[in-house]
Design a protein around this motif. Sequence first.
Motif, PDB file in Angstrom:
ATOM      1  N   GLY A 153       0.215  -3.488  -2.741  1.00 20.89           N
ATOM      2  CA  GLY A 153      -0.025  -5.156  -2.318  1.00 20.89           C
ATOM      3  C   GLY A 153       1.252  -5.622  -1.299  1.00 20.89           C
ATOM      4  O   GLY A 153       2.015  -4.673  -1.105  1.00 20.89           O
ATOM      5  N   SER A 154       1.255  -6.769  -1.086  1.00 19.84           N
ATOM      6  CA  SER A 154       2.227  -7.475  -0.170  1.00 19.84           C
ATOM      7  C   SER A 154       3.656  -7.788  -0.832  1.00 19.84           C
ATOM      8  O   SER A 154       4.720  -7.925  -0.051  1.00 19.84           O
ATOM      9  N   THR A 155       3.271  -8.505  -1.786  1.00 19.54           N
ATOM     10  CA  THR A 155       4.607  -9.089  -2.719  1.00 19.54           C
ATOM     11  C   THR A 155       5.662  -8.154  -2.657  1.00 19.54           C
ATOM     12  O   THR A 155       6.946  -8.516  -2.257  1.00 19.54           O
ATOM     13  N   PRO A 156       5.655  -7.101  -3.167  1.00 22.19           N
ATOM     14  CA  PRO A 156       6.857  -6.121  -3.410  1.00 22.19           C
ATOM     15  C   PRO A 156       7.343  -5.336  -2.123  1.00 22.19           C
ATOM     16  O   PRO A 156       8.134  -4.530  -2.410  1.00 22.19           O
ATOM     17  N   VAL A 211       1.065   2.631  -9.586  1.00 27.31           N
ATOM     18  CA  VAL A 211       0.294   1.776 -10.520  1.00 27.31           C
ATOM     19  C   VAL A 211      -0.978   1.675 -10.144  1.00 27.31           C
ATOM     20  O   VAL A 211      -2.190   1.888 -10.968  1.00 27.31           O
ATOM     21  N   ASP A 212      -1.522   1.847  -8.961  1.00 27.01           N
ATOM     22  CA  ASP A 212      -2.889   1.949  -8.457  1.00 27.01           C
ATOM     23  C   ASP A 212      -3.001   2.406  -6.823  1.00 27.01           C
ATOM     24  O   ASP A 212      -1.849   2.505  -6.173  1.00 27.01           O
ATOM     25  N   GLU A 213      -4.096   2.743  -6.314  1.00 25.84           N
ATOM     26  CA  GLU A 213      -4.343   3.105  -5.035  1.00 25.84           C
ATOM     27  C   GLU A 213      -5.723   2.584  -4.723  1.00 25.84           C
ATOM     28  O   GLU A 213      -6.701   2.356  -5.599  1.00 25.84           O
ATOM     29  N   ARG A 214      -5.673   2.294  -3.550  1.00 24.06           N
ATOM     30  CA  ARG A 214      -7.129   2.272  -3.005  1.00 24.06           C
ATOM     31  C   ARG A 214      -7.655   3.683  -2.525  1.00 24.06           C
ATOM     32  O   ARG A 214      -6.963   4.503  -1.834  1.00 24.06           O
ATOM     33  N   TYR A 215      -9.090   3.835  -2.877  1.00 26.61           N
ATOM     34  CA  TYR A 215      -9.542   5.218  -2.466  1.00 26.61           C
ATOM     35  C   TYR A 215     -10.105   4.900  -1.174  1.00 26.61           C
ATOM     36  O   TYR A 215     -11.033   4.730  -0.935  1.00 26.61           O
ATOM     37  N   LEU A 242      -3.698   2.257   2.515  1.00 23.53           N
ATOM     38  CA  LEU A 242      -3.220   2.952   1.301  1.00 23.53           C
ATOM     39  C   LEU A 242      -1.905   2.556   0.863  1.00 23.53           C
ATOM     40  O   LEU A 242      -0.897   2.273   1.568  1.00 23.53           O
ATOM     41  N   ASN A 243      -1.867   2.147  -0.493  1.00 22.53           N
ATOM     42  CA  ASN A 243      -0.553   1.772  -0.971  1.00 22.53           C
ATOM     43  C   ASN A 243       0.528   2.944  -0.645  1.00 22.53           C
ATOM     44  O   ASN A 243       1.679   2.574  -0.460  1.00 22.53           O
ATOM     45  N   ALA A 244       0.006   4.299  -0.861  1.00 27.66           N
ATOM     46  CA  ALA A 244       1.297   5.282  -0.478  1.00 27.66           C
ATOM     47  C   ALA A 244       1.723   4.990   0.678  1.00 27.66           C
ATOM     48  O   ALA A 244       2.922   5.168   0.886  1.00 27.66           O
ATOM     49  N   GLY A 284      -5.729 -13.459 -10.898  1.00 21.78           N
ATOM     50  CA  GLY A 284      -5.286 -13.059 -12.158  1.00 21.78           C
ATOM     51  C   GLY A 284      -5.268 -11.325 -12.256  1.00 21.78           C
ATOM     52  O   GLY A 284      -4.902 -11.056 -13.384  1.00 21.78           O
ATOM     53  N   HIS A 285      -5.835 -10.920 -11.319  1.00 22.57           N
ATOM     54  CA  HIS A 285      -5.864  -9.209 -11.489  1.00 22.57           C
ATOM     55  C   HIS A 285      -4.403  -8.860 -11.401  1.00 22.57           C
ATOM     56  O   HIS A 285      -3.600  -9.214 -10.753  1.00 22.57           O
ATOM     57  N   THR A 286      -4.232  -7.568 -11.917  1.00 21.73           N
ATOM     58  CA  THR A 286      -3.101  -6.708 -11.730  1.00 21.73           C
ATOM     59  C   THR A 286      -3.437  -5.361 -11.868  1.00 21.73           C
ATOM     60  O   THR A 286      -4.451  -4.991 -12.054  1.00 21.73           O
ATOM     61  N   ALA A 287      -2.331  -4.737 -11.022  1.00 23.58           N
ATOM     62  CA  ALA A 287      -2.842  -3.266 -10.900  1.00 23.58           C
ATOM     63  C   ALA A 287      -4.318  -3.279 -10.120  1.00 23.58           C
ATOM     64  O   ALA A 287      -4.422  -4.306  -9.348  1.00 23.58           O
ATOM     65  N   SER A 288      -5.110  -2.482 -10.340  1.00 22.96           N
ATOM     66  CA  SER A 288      -6.515  -2.687  -9.676  1.00 22.96           C
ATOM     67  C   SER A 288      -7.415  -3.012 -10.988  1.00 22.96           C
ATOM     68  O   SER A 288      -8.509  -2.471 -11.012  1.00 22.96           O
ATOM     69  N   GLU A 328      -0.594 -20.518  -5.764  1.00 23.14           N
ATOM     70  CA  GLU A 328      -1.597 -19.874  -6.324  1.00 23.14           C
ATOM     71  C   GLU A 328      -1.066 -19.068  -7.552  1.00 23.14           C
ATOM     72  O   GLU A 328      -1.777 -18.941  -8.744  1.00 23.14           O
ATOM     73  N   LYS A 329      -0.177 -18.071  -7.174  1.00 24.14           N
ATOM     74  CA  LYS A 329       0.525 -17.022  -8.139  1.00 24.14           C
ATOM     75  C   LYS A 329       1.009 -17.933  -9.469  1.00 24.14           C
ATOM     76  O   LYS A 329       1.164 -17.476 -10.524  1.00 24.14           O
ATOM     77  N   LYS A 330       1.639 -19.044  -8.747  1.00 27.65           N
ATOM     78  CA  LYS A 330       2.482 -19.966 -10.144  1.00 27.65           C
ATOM     79  C   LYS A 330       1.577 -20.312 -10.891  1.00 27.65           C
ATOM     80  O   LYS A 330       1.777 -20.419 -12.271  1.00 27.65           O
TER      81      LYS A 330
HETATM   82  C1  6PG Z   1      -2.898  -3.557  -4.797  1.00 28.89           C
HETATM   83  C2  6PG Z   1      -1.909  -4.054  -5.931  1.00 28.89           C
HETATM   84  C3  6PG Z   1      -2.518  -5.249  -6.405  1.00 28.89           C
HETATM   85  C4  6PG Z   1      -1.587  -6.429  -6.122  1.00 28.89           C
HETATM   86  C5  6PG Z   1      -2.190  -7.610  -6.209  1.00 28.89           C
HETATM   87  C6  6PG Z   1      -1.317  -8.618  -5.524  1.00 28.89           C
HETATM   88  O1  6PG Z   1      -3.312  -2.482  -4.670  1.00 28.89           O
HETATM   89  O2  6PG Z   1      -3.411  -4.500  -4.201  1.00 28.89           O
HETATM   90  O3  6PG Z   1      -1.593  -2.986  -6.551  1.00 28.89           O
HETATM   91  O4  6PG Z   1      -2.465  -5.225  -7.953  1.00 28.89           O
HETATM   92  O5  6PG Z   1      -0.402  -6.392  -6.918  1.00 28.89           O
HETATM   93  O6  6PG Z   1      -3.324  -7.895  -5.448  1.00 28.89           O
HETATM   94  O7  6PG Z   1      -1.301  -8.462  -4.255  1.00 28.89           O
HETATM   95  P1  6PG Z   1      -0.396  -9.119  -3.194  1.00 28.89           P
HETATM   96  O8  6PG Z   1       1.103  -8.905  -3.571  1.00 28.89           O
HETATM   97  O9  6PG Z   1      -0.720  -8.504  -1.843  1.00 28.89           O
HETATM   98  O10 6PG Z   1      -0.706 -10.700  -3.298  1.00 28.89           O
END
Ligand code: 6PG
Length: 225
Positions: free
Chosen positions: A41-44, A66-70, A78-80, A136-140, A189-191
């Motif tokens: 994702g973009s936040t980190p 933690v997760d990856e897009r296939y 690709l998160n990698a 509210g999702h986390t990882a995938s 939104e995340k708050k």
């Molecule tokens: C992914 C992430 C996912 C991400 C949230 C928040 O592969 O997209 O692992 O869980 O943490 O979707 O994404 P943003 O930080 O881009 O809002």
Amino acid sequence: MDIQAFSVVADWQAASLKYVVEKIEDTLKQKKICRIALSGGSTPKWLYSHLGQCNLQWKRIEIFQVDERYVPLGSQDLNAGMLRATCVRDQKAFADVHFFNVSVSWKQAAAEYTNLLETLTSPLFDLVILGVGPDGHTASLFPGSAALHSEQLVATTTTDVFAGRKRLTLTPKALNQSDVILILASGLEKKQIIERLKWGKDSMDVLPIMCVREHRKVSVMLLSK
Ligand code: 6PG
């Protein structure tokens, strides 16, 4: 669960980076290798870029996803790819780097990562860094996903909402086998999601980030503006 809310970006970033660096350094006072699992994702992204500039004992740090897009190896989703562009520029600089293998079948990629995690001593990770989605999702781990209840360490999931329809993800069972968990979130939104996480009334099927709420050491760094 410790929630720190910031209204100034620089303060949020400084506190988040300090938390991660101190956790790595403290771990390396006790253990030979520090194992950290990184979300996409973009936040980190900014955190990973800053972390990559820190003077850490990278040869004693082992990176997991933690997760990856296939998606195909060259895909911008690709998160990698994001990790390679930020903090994992030279894999040889680390004790080891474990990216999901998206060049095999989706199910095989999950099986390979499961096999990898099953070789690890407990706790699987010293630090897991999570983001959280506006749903509210986390990882995938998306709302209603069967993976939320999996007894496995790794699962395949899908999303029709976010980038990368087919996903590979650590399950709550794996995420909660971390010594500590850091949740990074920014924006209104995340708050609201973090407030729901704090109050704890939602099931994890409705609000998947709830799956780590009972972990003994969860820290939330929220940029609430
Ligand atoms: C992914 C992430 C996912 C991400 C949230 C928040 O592969 O997209 O692992 O869980 O943490 O979707 O994404 P943003 O930080 O881009 O809002």
